[in-house]
Design an enzyme around this catalytic site. Sequence first.
Site, short mmCIF file in Angstrom:
data_model
loop_
_atom_site.label_atom_id
_atom_site.label_comp_id
_atom_site.label_asym_id
_atom_site.label_seq_id
_atom_site.Cartn_x
_atom_site.Cartn_y
_atom_site.Cartn_z
N GLU A 1 -58.48 68.30 -103.95
CA GLU A 1 -58.19 69.27 -102.90
C GLU A 1 -56.86 68.97 -102.21
O GLU A 1 -56.08 69.87 -101.90
CB GLU A 1 -59.32 69.30 -101.88
CG GLU A 1 -60.63 69.90 -102.42
CD GLU A 1 -61.46 68.94 -103.26
OE1 GLU A 1 -60.98 67.83 -103.58
OE2 GLU A 1 -62.59 69.30 -103.59
N HIS B 1 -67.20 70.41 -75.06
CA HIS B 1 -65.84 70.68 -74.59
C HIS B 1 -64.99 71.20 -75.73
O HIS B 1 -65.34 71.10 -76.90
CB HIS B 1 -65.20 69.41 -74.02
CG HIS B 1 -64.80 68.41 -75.07
ND1 HIS B 1 -65.71 67.65 -75.78
CD2 HIS B 1 -63.57 68.04 -75.55
CE1 HIS B 1 -65.07 66.85 -76.63
NE2 HIS B 1 -63.78 67.07 -76.53
N MET C 1 -62.85 67.25 -98.52
CA MET C 1 -61.62 67.83 -99.06
C MET C 1 -60.70 66.64 -99.34
O MET C 1 -59.98 66.18 -98.45
CB MET C 1 -60.98 68.78 -98.04
CG MET C 1 -61.81 70.01 -97.75
SD MET C 1 -61.87 71.16 -99.16
CE MET C 1 -62.83 72.51 -98.43
N VAL C 2 -60.78 66.11 -100.53
CA VAL C 2 -60.06 64.87 -100.84
C VAL C 2 -59.20 65.01 -102.09
O VAL C 2 -58.48 66.01 -102.22
CB VAL C 2 -61.07 63.70 -100.94
CG1 VAL C 2 -61.56 63.30 -99.55
CG2 VAL C 2 -62.26 64.04 -101.82
N ASN D 1 -63.48 70.84 -81.62
CA ASN D 1 -63.99 69.95 -82.66
C ASN D 1 -65.40 69.58 -82.24
O ASN D 1 -65.58 68.93 -81.22
CB ASN D 1 -63.16 68.66 -82.76
CG ASN D 1 -61.78 68.90 -83.31
OD1 ASN D 1 -61.59 69.77 -84.15
ND2 ASN D 1 -60.81 68.12 -82.85
#
Lengths: 350, 350
Positions: A320, A165, A316-317, A152
């Site tokens: 979606e 990382h 993306m709500v 991420n």
Amino acid sequence: MQFVASEHQHRRLNPLNGQWVLVSPHRMQRPWSGQEEKPQLNVQPEFDPNNPLCPGVKRPNGIITERYESTYVFDNDFPALLEQVPSPPASDDPLFQAAPARGNCRVMCFHPKSNLTLPTMSATEIGAVIDEWIKQFNELSPKYAWVQIFENKGSTMGCSNPHPHCQIWSCSFLPTEPQLKQERLRAYYATHDRPMLGDYVERELQRRERIVIENPDWLVVVPYWATWPFETMLISRNNNKRINDLTNGQRHNLAFTIKELTTKYDNLFKCSFPYSMGWHGAPTGPEHAHASSAHWTLHAIYYPPLLRSATVRKFMVGFELLAMAQRDLTAEQAAQRLRQVDGTQHYLSK
Amino acid sequence: MQFVASEHQHRRLNPLNGQWVLVSPHRMQRPWSGQEEKPQLNVQPEFDPNNPLCPGVKRPNGIITERYESTYVFDNDFPALLEQVPSPPASDDPLFQAAPARGNCRVMCFHPKSNLTLPTMSATEIGAVIDEWIKQFNELSPKYAWVQIFENKGSTMGCSNPHPHCQIWSCSFLPTEPQLKQERLRAYYATHDRPMLGDYVERELQRRERIVIENPDWLVVVPYWATWPFETMLISRNNNKRINDLTNGQRHNLAFTIKELTTKYDNLFKCSFPYSMGWHGAPTGPEHAHASSAHWTLHAIYYPPLLRSATVRKFMVGFELLAMAQRDLTAEQAAQRLRQVDGTQHYLSK
Ligand SMILES: O=P(O)(O)O[C@H]1O[C@H](CO)[C@@H](O)[C@H](O)[C@H]1O
Ligand SMILES: O=P(O)(O)O[C@H]1O[C@H](CO)[C@@H](O)[C@H](O)[C@H]1O
């Protein structure tokens, strides 16, 4: 009127999970007055005495992070998956089904310096990351059905620590997405006698509409069914099944491919481009050790949220979440922009 | 060791889409140093002359929003779905499948004042919203297979305008989520001869572990398989199939239920609680007009992202996008907190 994909809304099928994506390219013109992201600008100090991922710093649990010089791996202090937990009782009610979940969560630092990211690391340093991924995979895959290596990147993607990382979460079971993929890849293989992604790579090389990077070992495309605006797949061209299949030459080429792709991403909007990425390959563990993996092709997926600039992302709500994925530019348009943007020199070093 | 759901990680099955959710309750202790949300604090002006959703303001396309006094509906100026578009050509390649998508996108204002939200509106005003939902559904459902009524609330949920409003996107086809639900509900009905959510409501009323609000017409629960931290389902107890089935009494009760639920949400972290919500019921349009809807039960779903406070949200990123959904507190813990928090008086009026 003649159909033009870059102008007319349509749906596309993702053959890896059977789900459709709504493509609405005419919507890119929409003005935006919603939330703006803080652009990530690579302004970390090289060393932060309060950052537990930096060499020599004490973590919340009292353990001191080693004075490491290349990569460094440790068990997540707050893992979502533990090894020793009792199993939920069996239930015969189809509406209340629980199942055991065992596993292990590791954090893997890419580099001792906090102010670097993959695109600003050297290809040799990225090579060390790839070697560590493989070492970890070799250690974990004999025991676990699924070893999810993922990064991420950026606070926009929920990353809670700016130090370069990634994470490795291993599961005693096949999670939803790999399970779906396993079924669809197997079905395709049963019909066509070829791995789906092998065929896909061939056809993308013929069509040449969605290619971002191409070399003898790797192909990077914006998949035909991409959902995130600048989503890409980095696919093995050598019929590799898992990350630990890679030869030295393929690893070497992978380091350059990752450097080029992430440099393109950073250069696109002149920021440290946020994304979630991860590796998918044939399942592992005692359960899958002797099963055929002929239907699999090793690949990484990048899901970056930015849409129009360093500060305007795709959400993306509502529609979606409740109905289906939707995107505002075509995969071909995204690929063209990524193909054209410089992948050799990072904007910070210009 | 004895299994305790509130302590030991496990997976739960969502019977509506067949996907598993990883529940890791021991992870709530994890410190957070990642992105913090701007808390939404209801500080809008009542009227903003530059906001196109306010009565009498000119929109970017030159049309003036009416001087409305209750609800107000207009066509989205940048719709993801248009009515008149050519269809993509048919393809016999399973890896490059495109399909037509036609539809219509409307914006629906809840109230003329920008500084209100559902929990701070009166039950009568919410009643007008419900009536308008039904009016719109009556207009659109004869023509479209799926009419998705949904609200994105708060900039955290990608909402680009703070004025209280929702959207209605109608589709000529069944999108992914409703399609999956249609199949799973139908299969359950074929086996049990009862609608799945009817059975589910009964069992939740017996178990009493996940109930948030209960009245003769509606049940609000944190579903057993919830993915978002404080996700809820608002389910009809009267075997309603679609929103336009509701009697006057059921609508009346719904207004109070929505007011109570959204007041609880706001009071939980003392902020204007962000969420995406929407209605799901039996499909519509010429294609489904004569099909049986016996397997369906009308329900709304709320997906709120906040996890621990007004500023700390759950991110569905790396592992969640690549492997499976993951949550950090159990559905029972979330339900208990929502049950206990005041649902009658909004924190701003105290
Ligand atoms: O239409 P809006 O509110 O501008 O846009 C919002 O809702 C849409 C429907 O869920 C999404 O596609 C957008 O990403 C989001 O920002
Ligand atoms: O483990 P981190 O980086 O603190 O947490 C991040 O990645 C995890 C795995 O994708 C997610 O579950 C968390 O929501 C996210 O904030």
